[in-house]
Design a protein around this motif. Structure first.
Motif, PDB file in Angstrom:
ATOM      1  N   GLN A 430       0.175  -1.225  -0.081  1.00  0.00           N
ATOM      2  CA  GLN A 430      -0.263  -0.050   0.571  1.00  0.00           C
ATOM      3  C   GLN A 430       1.119   1.203   0.473  1.00  0.00           C
ATOM      4  O   GLN A 430       0.314   2.482  -0.724  1.00  0.00           O
ATOM      5  CB  GLN A 430      -0.747  -0.486   1.019  1.00  0.00           C
ATOM      6  CG  GLN A 430      -1.858  -0.844   0.830  1.00  0.00           C
ATOM      7  CD  GLN A 430      -3.404  -1.276   2.312  1.00  0.00           C
ATOM      8  OE1 GLN A 430      -2.713   0.009   3.087  1.00  0.00           O
ATOM      9  NE2 GLN A 430      -3.887  -1.725   2.436  1.00  0.00           N
ATOM     10  N   ARG A 431       2.001   1.654   0.467  1.00  0.00           N
ATOM     11  CA  ARG A 431       2.840   2.431   0.869  1.00  0.00           C
ATOM     12  C   ARG A 431       3.154   3.229  -0.268  1.00  0.00           C
ATOM     13  O   ARG A 431       3.585   3.947  -0.845  1.00  0.00           O
ATOM     14  CB  ARG A 431       3.842   2.437   2.147  1.00  0.00           C
ATOM     15  CG  ARG A 431       3.762   2.557   3.548  1.00  0.00           C
ATOM     16  CD  ARG A 431       4.219   1.966   4.695  1.00  0.00           C
ATOM     17  NE  ARG A 431       6.148   2.457   3.760  1.00  0.00           N
ATOM     18  CZ  ARG A 431       6.723   1.726   4.307  1.00  0.00           C
ATOM     19  NH1 ARG A 431       6.892   0.865   5.102  1.00  0.00           N
ATOM     20  NH2 ARG A 431       8.241   2.390   4.034  1.00  0.00           N
ATOM     21  N   ALA A 433       2.266   2.056  -3.162  1.00  0.00           N
ATOM     22  CA  ALA A 433       0.985   2.355  -4.487  1.00  0.00           C
ATOM     23  C   ALA A 433       0.917   3.613  -3.343  1.00  0.00           C
ATOM     24  O   ALA A 433       0.556   4.426  -4.868  1.00  0.00           O
ATOM     25  CB  ALA A 433       0.062   1.375  -4.140  1.00  0.00           C
ATOM     26  N   GLY A 434       0.944   4.352  -2.934  1.00  0.00           N
ATOM     27  CA  GLY A 434       0.764   5.716  -2.687  1.00  0.00           C
ATOM     28  C   GLY A 434       2.079   6.298  -3.233  1.00  0.00           C
ATOM     29  O   GLY A 434       1.704   7.792  -3.746  1.00  0.00           O
ATOM     30  N   ILE A 436       3.397   5.834  -5.360  1.00  0.00           N
ATOM     31  CA  ILE A 436       4.059   6.083  -7.587  1.00  0.00           C
ATOM     32  C   ILE A 436       2.267   7.210  -7.240  1.00  0.00           C
ATOM     33  O   ILE A 436       3.065   8.341  -8.420  1.00  0.00           O
ATOM     34  CB  ILE A 436       3.547   4.747  -7.895  1.00  0.00           C
ATOM     35  CG1 ILE A 436       4.581   3.779  -7.212  1.00  0.00           C
ATOM     36  CG2 ILE A 436       2.951   4.628  -9.012  1.00  0.00           C
ATOM     37  CD1 ILE A 436       4.162   1.845  -7.887  1.00  0.00           C
ATOM     38  N   ALA A 437       1.885   6.773  -6.390  1.00  0.00           N
ATOM     39  CA  ALA A 437       0.357   8.221  -6.894  1.00  0.00           C
ATOM     40  C   ALA A 437       0.968   9.288  -6.532  1.00  0.00           C
ATOM     41  O   ALA A 437       0.374   9.997  -7.580  1.00  0.00           O
ATOM     42  CB  ALA A 437      -0.957   7.340  -5.957  1.00  0.00           C
ATOM     43  N   VAL A 438       1.708   9.915  -5.625  1.00  0.00           N
ATOM     44  CA  VAL A 438       2.441  10.862  -5.124  1.00  0.00           C
ATOM     45  C   VAL A 438       3.001  11.156  -6.617  1.00  0.00           C
ATOM     46  O   VAL A 438       2.947  12.296  -6.676  1.00  0.00           O
ATOM     47  CB  VAL A 438       2.361  10.836  -4.067  1.00  0.00           C
ATOM     48  CG1 VAL A 438       3.051  11.932  -3.720  1.00  0.00           C
ATOM     49  CG2 VAL A 438       2.019  10.600  -2.505  1.00  0.00           C
ATOM     50  N   ALA A 440       3.062  10.192  -9.748  1.00  0.00           N
ATOM     51  CA  ALA A 440       2.629  10.178 -10.872  1.00  0.00           C
ATOM     52  C   ALA A 440       2.058  11.800 -10.559  1.00  0.00           C
ATOM     53  O   ALA A 440       2.107  13.110 -11.416  1.00  0.00           O
ATOM     54  CB  ALA A 440       1.510   9.744 -10.956  1.00  0.00           C
ATOM     55  N   ILE A 441       1.609  12.397  -9.541  1.00  0.00           N
ATOM     56  CA  ILE A 441       1.066  14.124  -8.999  1.00  0.00           C
ATOM     57  C   ILE A 441       2.227  14.847  -9.683  1.00  0.00           C
ATOM     58  O   ILE A 441       1.244  15.573  -9.550  1.00  0.00           O
ATOM     59  CB  ILE A 441       0.065  13.910  -8.028  1.00  0.00           C
ATOM     60  CG1 ILE A 441      -1.193  12.369  -8.166  1.00  0.00           C
ATOM     61  CG2 ILE A 441      -0.166  15.003  -7.729  1.00  0.00           C
ATOM     62  CD1 ILE A 441      -1.951  12.794  -7.426  1.00  0.00           C
TER      63      ILE A 441
END
Lengths: 532, 512
Positions: A430-431, A433-434, A436-438, A440-441
């Motif tokens: 989960q960390r 995934a988080g 990678i999301a941050v 990308a943003i």
């Protein structure tokens, strides 16, 4: 009497200031060493010319002044504070604060020396350029604002060595260095190392945190010395060998020459550097295990295997494309291997002998460029000095996607996420995934900002990814032979500098470093309100 | 199912096929998809042939003959399939994939037979562009006959409907109802009905009247009934094909197109609730607010920063933005100066696309909200590692599986874009065009813009470049996940077959 008073001086518990102060003392020492080397170098030249007086011209005095300022501020900060127990917010604040202040104070030698004072540069631009170069150095990015308007080789050996040293200090980590001399941090030290270390988790090499930090630095020093000796043997001068060893082990990429490694145009030097960069870009915990177990443990590590596999496959693919575009196979292989490794390890050296030469990847056809662009995102291994998203995270991302597909096909099955034969904890998945999301943003936000500041989209996107991954060169106008001063406007460079720091600390510490001070202010305001 | 000689004979002669056992669910799903694809193209081809009668009818015979043949073949295939009681999710997705492939190949055959293009790969590219509602056609509209225009327009309409059924009727209700974690996107807010049949019925009850309303509206502007129909089916399916004569230059047509595109990019759940007056807490829907605020704010950004303050420019800005957000791809140009940042903004909103459960492509606004919330949760977790934070949308907590799917979708979307970019760059596209074309293909959007805002003509690309974009279009159209699930199932099937063959070989060896 004075000593007695200092002993009695009530120290406030402020880890951020204490860590920052200690870090500044190291920076001060680095500046002093460079001042001495510059002095010796100038003295040697004077003696050979028959002169006998002590020469303090060039960058000796600027380096000395900067060293004294760092010593004063660092000393005061260290003396008046003591490390305390650290919460998560304090850890981020300490690490982020230390990096920010070290980068700021690290810009002083350039500013005092007038390194970036050329025709048409105002003080503000000089300051911005100094800060950019300092951040690029400490974060091991390797992007530079030197260029044809301000050649690297026109500056003294001291300031150039300082520039190389910033990368070496930043490579293993300023905070890791601080922890080696602060045993009083105890368990909080591991939090600090984790917040600074590249990758989702930091390896523990010994039961004591201080020992872990010292072991990391030992391996780092040995690696640097080995690379230095190899470079000297391959044909570099002692000064260049040391300077490049510092930036190879740290996967930083600064050079003492305008055309970087292209200056030597030597396959032997490039081979040594390729090996050095690969070692710098792989996990230092593996190196430690190798020295303990007396065998090469690297090939058993799934991350290292993928790392080597990806680089080898890309080298072959690029060689094939370059060969089919008319380049001779040996030249194609040489250029492909060097550029893949230099970007794959986030080093950022260039073997281009000039703009448009074989090694200048910005002049290649688009196929190889996009493969190199992907390496800007990937980066090296966790626990190394390299930047980027890291192969480990991408492996977990792919494994996670595969698990989702499997889980959907067999709803009642239990499918853990594997890394090699090791099962990965769900919270780590989960960390990642988080993260990678941050990431990308941040890439999207950075690219939008840069294009709004009049940068073309390829230069903007690759520049942002390069800064976040601490790579060095980018694509478009910011290729390996280009200067960032020409490719980006001053505000754009400041955005990139911020992203370099964010990327070096793996995003979160820089974004969350204000939380602890904010909480402190809020707490005090509440207390004041309560009193009145 | 054993295909013995007698069984095959029975099937061919339609004798006793009802007594045959059920097909394996995978095979059944696969063949149902193929037969549905053939029937669809056969039907569209026949109708298009008839439409040709209003003009010179140059392609009518070919369309009628090929349509009839495809229809007969598809009908026969459909009649012999003995579906099992239940299809698994992987079988349904395999069906969708085989539907897409059979539509692509059969439509390509028709393009090839009618002489629209004399290269089969270009014909297949055109068929894929049409069915996936991607506005990246290479054909010269001026050279097309009305029946061919209708054929590709109707293909888009079916493509839009298919993606709606998949996104709003299949995916939200698929999986194990008692175990939400096994569901791909279990959320009542996305569901159009308790069962698939109800959901499909509800989609049709919105899609068909919306197409019809747009047709009437376009026709009333004076562009002609036929052109109005083509524009309407192109708008509602977010396809982006424009008929001959540039009807989009008409101001009234542009306004209708803006409204139509905005509606097509809106979730059909929202439209259905509006139509049935079950508004409920729709006004508080974050996704809906974000969708419309993106449309309005980006339109205003283009209008203000382009430096041209005319009313025409305002309208043009909204055409460009609504075309990008809804991934329709109607060609539009603003009147003022096109800044490089506009290209990035348009590319970004194209990649995101419209709302979940709409006909638009991209990885949708709902996924974006989840990703932003996930990022915030990660920041909170960094400070409080042991905290339990649930991601919520509209005050409703999402299951971890939904969050996981959004993350995986993002990962897969980026992977598809990356792989397509590499392939198209190696095939010869420059770096920016490769990334741009890959994003547009994966988001099933168009047209592609250069950095200076000019529209890029895909006809200028080489054939290998165009072919590299086809897989991305198909994956993007089927929202990636289903294709991979079907592919995973296919790989497992192959492995099982391989194992059984090995066992048989071992048996034979042992008996010898």
């Amino acid at each position: 009497m004075m000593a007695f008073k200092l002993k009695k001086f009530p120290k406030s518990s402020n880890t951020t200031l204490h860590v920052t102060g200690t870090a500044l003392l190291f920076v001060s020492a680095a500046m002093l060493i460079c001042a001495i080397i510059e002095g010796i170098d100038r003295e040697g030249k004077k003696i050979s010319n028959g002169a006998t007086f002590i020469d303090l011209s060039g960058s000796v005095l600027p380096l000395l002044f900067a060293s004294i300022i760092c010593l004063i501020f660092g000393g005061i900060a260290r003396v008046i504070t003591k490390p305390g127990r650290l919460g998560q917010a304090d850890i981020f604040s300490a690490v982020g604060g230390a990096w920010l202040f070290v980068s700021l104070f690290g810009a002083l030698p350039y500013l005092f020396d007038g390194t970036f004072s050329y025709e048409g540069s105002s003080f503000l631009i000089q300051f911005a350029d100094s800060l950019f170069e300092s951040i690029s150095g400490y974060s091991c990015t390797g992007s530079t604002v030197f260029g044809s308007h301000n050649p690297i080789e026109s500056h003294g050996s001291g300031i150039l060595l300082y520039r190389q040293l910033t990368q070496w200090v930043g490579g293993m980590g300023i905070v890791v260095l601080v922890v080696t001399v602060l045993p009083s941090l105890r368990a909080s030290g591991l939090g600090l190392i984790s917040a600074e270390a590249p990758g989702p988790e930091s390896d523990r090499l010994a039961s004591r945190v201080v020992d872990t930090a010292r072991k990391f630095w030992k391996i780092y020093c040995v690696l640097t010395i080995c690379i230095g000796i190899a470079l000297f043997t391959a044909g570099m001068s002692v000064y260049d060998a040391v300077a490049h060893a510092l930036t190879t082990a740290s996967t930083g990429g600064f050079s003492t020459r305008d055309s970087s490694i292209g200056f030597w145009d030597s396959p032997t030097i490039e081979m040594v550097l390729i090996l050095g960069m690969i070692l710098g870009g792989s996990s230092f915990a593996l190196h430690w295990r190798m020295t303990k177990e007396y065998r090469i443990v690297h090939l058993k590590d799934p991350e290292f295997r993928s790392y080597l596999g990806l680089m080898s496959a890309s080298t072959l693919a690029i060689t094939w494309i370059l060969t089919s575009n008319g380049l001779e196979i040996n030249e194609a292989l040489r250029s492909a291997a060097f550029n893949v490794v230099t970007l794959g390890t986030s080093t950022g050296f260039s073997n281009a002998t000039g703009a448009g030469s074989n090694g200048d990847f910005s002049s290649w056809v688009s196929g190889p460029q996009i493969l190199l662009f992907i390496f800007l995102v990937f980066g090296g291994c966790t626990g190394s000095t390299s930047g980027g998203v890291k192969i480990f995270r991408l492996q977990i991302g792919a494994s996670h996607a595969l698990r989702s597909i499997r889980k959907f096909r067999r709803p009642r099955g239990v499918f853990p996420v594997f890394h090699g034969s090791k099962v990965i904890n769900e919270s780590l998945v989960q960390r990642i995934a988080g993260f990678i999301a941050v990431y990308a943003i941040l890439v999207v936000a950075g690219t939008l900002t840069l294009t709004a500041l009049d940068t073309d989209i390829v230069t903007a996107l690759s520049g942002v990814i390069s800064a976040l991954g601490n790579m060095g060169p980018a694509l478009g106008d910011a290729g390996p032979t280009a200067s960032f001063a020409d490719a980006y406007s001053t505000p754009s460079r400041m955005v990139l500098a911020f992203l370099m720091l964010v990327g070096r600390l793996e995003i979160f510490p820089m974004l969350l470093m204000v939380v602890a001070p904010y909480r402190g202010v809020k707490h005090r305001l509440r207390a004041t309100k309560h009193v009145y | 199912m054993k295909f013995s000689y007698r069984s095959r004979l029975r099937l061919l002669t339609f004798v006793g096929y009802k007594k045959l056992p059920d097909w394996a669910s995978w095979t059944s799903g696969l063949f149902l998809g193929i037969s549905a694809g053939l029937l669809t193209v056969g039907f569209i081809s026949t109708i298009s042939g008839l439409v040709g009668l209003i003009d010179s009818a140059s392609h009518t015979p070919k369309l009628l003959v090929s349509g009839t043949c495809l229809g007969i073949f598809g009908g026969y295939l459909f009649s012999i399939i003995r579906p099992p009681q239940k299809h698994r999710a992987a079988d349904i997705f395999a069906g969708f994939f085989s539907f897409a492939t059979s539509v692509g190949l059969s439509a390509a055959t028709i393009f090839f037979i009618t002489g629209v293009t004399n290269q089969f790969d270009t014909a297949f590219y055109e068929a894929t562009v049409a069915i996936t509602t991607t506005a990246l056609s290479t054909l010269d509209i001026a050279q097309l006959t009305p029946e061919i225009e209708f054929f590709r327009g109707f293909l888009q309409w079916v493509g839009g409907l298919t993606v709606l059924i998949l996104g709003a009727a299949i995916i939200p209700v698929i999986g194990n109802r008692s175990d939400p974690s096994s569901q791909i996107e279990r959320n009542d807010a996305l569901s159009l009905g308790a069962t698939r049949r109800t959901a499909i019925y509800n989609i049709l009850s919105i899609y068909v009247p919306l197409s019809f309303s747009l047709w009437v509206a376009y026709s009333l502007t004076g562009i002609g009934i036929f052109d109005g129909l083509l524009l309407a089916i192109s708008t509602v399916s977010t396809g982006g094909f424009v008929p001959q004569g540039s009807p989009l230059e008409n101001a009234a047509v542009q306004w209708i197109a803006i409204v139509g595109m905005c509606m097509s990019g809106t979730s059909f759940v929202v439209l259905w609730r509006l139509a049935t007056k079950k508004i409920g807490d729709l006004r508080n829907s974050l996704e809906l607010r974000l969708y419309f605020s993106t449309l309005i704010s980006l339109g205003l950004v283009l209008f203000i920063f382009s430096g041209e303050s005319s009313f025409t420019n305002l309208r043009s800005s909204f055409v460009v933005v609504s075309s990008a957000v809804s991934t329709t791809g109607f060609p539009g140009m603003i009147q003022g100066e096109w800044l490089p940042a506009f290209t990035v903004l348009v590319l970004l909103v194209t990649a995101i696309g419209g709302m979940a459960g709409s006909a638009s492509g991209g990885f949708n606004i709902r996924s974006l909200i989840i990703l932003i919330r996930l990022s915030i949760r990660e920041l909170v977790r960094q400070l409080h590692p042991r905290s339990i934070v649930h991601i919520q949308i509209d005050a409703k907590p999402l299951s971890e599986s939904t969050v996981e799917h959004a993350v995986v979708l993002q990962f897969l979307f980026i992977s598809v874009v990356t792989i397509t970019s590499i392939a198209s760059a190696i095939a010869g596209l420059d770096l920016f065009s490769a990334i741009n074309a890959s994003v547009h293909s994966a988001a099933t959007a168009g047209p592609i813009r250069a950095i200076n805002g000019d529209l890029v003509d895909p006809a200028l690309w080489s054939r290998p470049i165009r072919m590299t974009l086809v897989p991305a279009m198909l994956l993007g159209w089927l929202t990636i996940f289903p294709v991979l699930i079907a592919a995973g199932e296919f790989v497992s099937l192959l492995k099982r077959k391989e194992k059984s063959i090995r066992r048989q070989i071992l048996k034979i060896k042992a008996s010898e």
